[in-house]
Motif scaffolding. Structure first.
Motif, PDB file in Angstrom:
ATOM      1  N   VAL A  40      -9.410  -3.179 -53.808  1.00 37.18           N
ATOM      2  CA  VAL A  40      -8.196  -2.926 -54.594  1.00 37.18           C
ATOM      3  C   VAL A  40      -6.977  -3.153 -53.711  1.00 37.18           C
ATOM      4  O   VAL A  40      -6.890  -2.593 -52.608  1.00 37.18           O
ATOM      5  CB  VAL A  40      -8.172  -1.486 -55.148  1.00 37.18           C
ATOM      6  CG1 VAL A  40      -6.982  -1.300 -56.092  1.00 37.18           C
ATOM      7  CG2 VAL A  40      -9.468  -1.159 -55.869  1.00 37.18           C
ATOM      8  N   HIS A  96      -8.334   4.768 -59.252  1.00 36.81           N
ATOM      9  CA  HIS A  96      -7.973   3.569 -60.016  1.00 36.81           C
ATOM     10  C   HIS A  96      -8.965   3.303 -61.146  1.00 36.81           C
ATOM     11  O   HIS A  96      -8.702   2.468 -62.014  1.00 36.81           O
ATOM     12  CB  HIS A  96      -7.906   2.357 -59.090  1.00 36.81           C
ATOM     13  CG  HIS A  96      -6.737   2.366 -58.168  1.00 36.81           C
ATOM     14  ND1 HIS A  96      -5.426   2.282 -58.608  1.00 36.81           N
ATOM     15  CD2 HIS A  96      -6.667   2.462 -56.806  1.00 36.81           C
ATOM     16  CE1 HIS A  96      -4.612   2.310 -57.578  1.00 36.81           C
ATOM     17  NE2 HIS A  96      -5.331   2.421 -56.477  1.00 36.81           N
ATOM     18  N   HIS A 109      -6.805   2.342 -51.864  1.00 31.97           N
ATOM     19  CA  HIS A 109      -6.537   0.915 -52.024  1.00 31.97           C
ATOM     20  C   HIS A 109      -5.910   0.385 -50.739  1.00 31.97           C
ATOM     21  O   HIS A 109      -5.490   1.150 -49.873  1.00 31.97           O
ATOM     22  CB  HIS A 109      -5.599   0.659 -53.213  1.00 31.97           C
ATOM     23  CG  HIS A 109      -4.292   1.379 -53.122  1.00 31.97           C
ATOM     24  ND1 HIS A 109      -4.027   2.528 -53.845  1.00 31.97           N
ATOM     25  CD2 HIS A 109      -3.164   1.145 -52.398  1.00 31.97           C
ATOM     26  CE1 HIS A 109      -2.812   2.955 -53.570  1.00 31.97           C
ATOM     27  NE2 HIS A 109      -2.272   2.134 -52.693  1.00 31.97           N
ATOM     28  N   PRO A 120      -2.721  -2.360 -60.202  1.00 35.94           N
ATOM     29  CA  PRO A 120      -3.315  -2.851 -58.949  1.00 35.94           C
ATOM     30  C   PRO A 120      -4.059  -4.162 -59.177  1.00 35.94           C
ATOM     31  O   PRO A 120      -4.427  -4.501 -60.312  1.00 35.94           O
ATOM     32  CB  PRO A 120      -4.283  -1.732 -58.566  1.00 35.94           C
ATOM     33  CG  PRO A 120      -4.685  -1.139 -59.881  1.00 35.94           C
ATOM     34  CD  PRO A 120      -3.492  -1.251 -60.785  1.00 35.94           C
TER      35      PRO A 120
END
Length: 536
Positions: free
Chosen positions: A159, A523, A82, A482
């Motif tokens: 992300v 994620h 991310h 996130p």
């Protein structure tokens, strides 16, 4: 230093960096997510390159395996899953990891076998899974397209998670209390495990095994390395062996050995045995009465050359070398560096110098004060740990006006309440500061809320406090959420969401979670017992 082996005729083709210089080659420091120690057959340690015969650690996100006593020396080179506001970019290159390939693995370039179950060999991209020899991977196109699963993988550029000092385990919702793989009676303490592994080399009566601490932090934690040297040896020989045990390739003349008494553990009163009048190269430090524990220290310097990395560099890795002396401060370093980077016309106040400690478990960033003396800072780092000095970088960073936003999911609250009632409960139980914390979403049926927090320290405080808080005899739980930027997701990409119940299916949940996190963006993977979807 790292037990690397090669045929003499193959030395010219060696491209793999030694463990002692690997930290300097990391492009973007990203910490690893180590689960509990377990037994991993036919795997090799990335640091010392030896087989994992005893309980060892593996990263839950990438293919890194390390011994329990090698974990401190592992690079913070995990996958960047991310964007966190540090060196963010939209183009991703292959993320290569050496070794631990199946024996039948084939090189993408020459089509020959590149895997081995006997040694650490071959390279694998941890995003697309492409395999190659160490001598072949450098000619592979650097840009990674995420391989056959490209339409299922959530691209890291989509992300955003401003995590700062949050553990990577928290960011990826990985349980911190996972069961061990097997053999629960094994002792996995870092220092004792190192003793068991290395003490075998000192069975010769003419040699002596000694504990080496690399600084004050190692003394406090009782984390030492073992070396085996002749009972009568010169200072320089012992220092060289100590540096090699700590994976440091510096000149041994820049270091010295110090011994300490039991009192020194409490008051830092270190006795320097190398201040004797006679030449230290002629006198031996090991005799029958010599203490078994030593501290290796860096000798003080009047000037040094440090590397300054520009944080705005999106691709590649470059730095500027700068000589500093006892009068050099953070501000003078910034003033000297900017012209070397072609930014001489810009105001000094728009930049800051950030110290980054690239630990294997956590990457820590600290902004240096403008008047701080650089040499004193280097001295303090080395006094704490010479290993940490090898893992520390200095970045010059532009002052940004980005707004801090951390989203924290808090569950376990009483159901069917209003937003104001939930806010009052959180005020009473967690003492939240309403000027930086607001409730953005309420899930009344499940008794959960999402907090929007505009202060890192407040977010970290609330997260840690939630773990020990109960409301109506029901424990609260927190998950860091996130932000997915949907506009950046490619048109032909449909990210797959994976939900795993680790308590079903023959208790193979941990292996499934590990496999999916490795194949996809972590994620995308949810553990139903730790941050999974809400009931209903």
């Amino acid at each position: 230093v790292c037990n690397f082996m090669s045929h003499e005729k193959c030395l010219k083709n060696v491209k793999i960096p030694c463990s002692c210089i690997a930290p300097s080659l990391v492009r973007v420091p990203v910490a690893h997510c180590f689960g509990p120690p377990g037994h991993y057959k036919r795997k090799f340690c990335t640091v010392c390159r030896k087989s994992l015969e005893s309980p060892a650690f593996r990263c839950e996100v990438c293919e890194l395996h390390v011994h329990t006593d090698c974990i401190l020396f592992a690079c913070s080179d995990c996958r960047q899953c991310h964007q966190d506001g540090h060196q963010d970019h939209d183009t991703y290159h292959h993320h290569w990891r050496e070794g631990n390939l199946p024996s039948g693995a084939r090189c993408e370039v020459c089509k020959k076998t590149c895997g081995s179950s006997e040694v650490l060999s071959g390279m694998r991209c941890e995003w697309c899974g492409i395999l190659a020899h160490a001598a072949c991977y450098i000619i592979v196109t650097p840009e990674c397209t995420f391989g056959r699963l490209r339409n299922m993988i959530l691209p890291p550029s989509c992300v955003q998670l401003f995590s700062r000092n949050f553990s990577k385990l928290h960011c990826f919702r990985i349980s911190e209390n996972l069961p061990t793989e097997s053999d629960e009676d094994d002792d996995v303490d870092g220092s004792t495990q190192g003793s068991a592994k290395d003490v075998q080399i000192s069975t010769d009566s003419s040699k002596q095994t000694l504990k080496i601490f690399d600084g004050n932090d190692a003394v406090k934690r009782n984390q030492f390395r073992l070396i085996s040297v002749p009972r009568i040896a010169k200072n320089e020989e012992v220092v060289e062996a100590a540096l090699r045990a700590c994976y440091i390739n510096d000149d041994q003349r820049e270091y010295e050995l110090q011994t300490f008494t039991q009192q020194a553990l409490l008051c830092d009163d270190v006795i320097n045995r190398n201040d004797a009048a006679e030449d230290s190269n002629l006198c031996s430090v090991f005799r029958e009465s010599v203490p078994e524990a030593w501290i290796i220290r860096a000798k003080p310097k009047d000037e040094e050359v440090i590397r300054i990395y520009p944080a705005w560099l999106k691709v590649g890795m470059a730095y500027v070398s700068l000589r500093v002396n006892k009068d050099s401060t953070t501000q003078t370093v910034i003033k000297e560096v900017l012209p070397l980077l072609g930014r001489q016309s810009e105001c000094l106040q728009n930049f800051k110098l950030v110290e980054v400690l690239m630990g294997s478990k956590q990457v820590q960033r600290m902004v240096l004060d403008n008047q701080e003396l650089i040499l004193n800072r280097l001295k303090d780092i080395r006094k704490t740990s010479i290993r940490q000095m090898n893992q520390t970088r200095f970045y010059i960073v532009e002052n940004s006006k980005s707004v801090v936003q951390v989203h924290l999911f808090v569950g376990g609250l009483p159901p069917q309440l209003s937003s104001e009632e939930y806010t009052n409960i959180l005020k009473d139980e967690l003492a939240i500061k309403t000027n930086v914390v607001s409730v953005s979403h309420v899930y009344q049926a499940q008794g959960a809320v999402v907090l929007e927090i505009s202060c890192f320290s407040e977010a970290e405080r609330i997260y840690m406090l939630v773990k020990d808080t109960t409301v109506n005899d029901k424990p609260l739980n927190a998950v860091v959420i996130p932000e997915v930027v949907a506009s950046k997701i490619p048109q032909n990409c449909c990210p797959l969401l994976v939900f795993v119940n680790p308590k079903s299916g023959g208790l193979k949940g941990r292996d499934l979670l590990y496999s999916f996190r490795k194949l996809l963006n972590p994620h995308q993977v949810f553990e139903l017992t730790n941050g999974g979807p809400l009931p209903g």
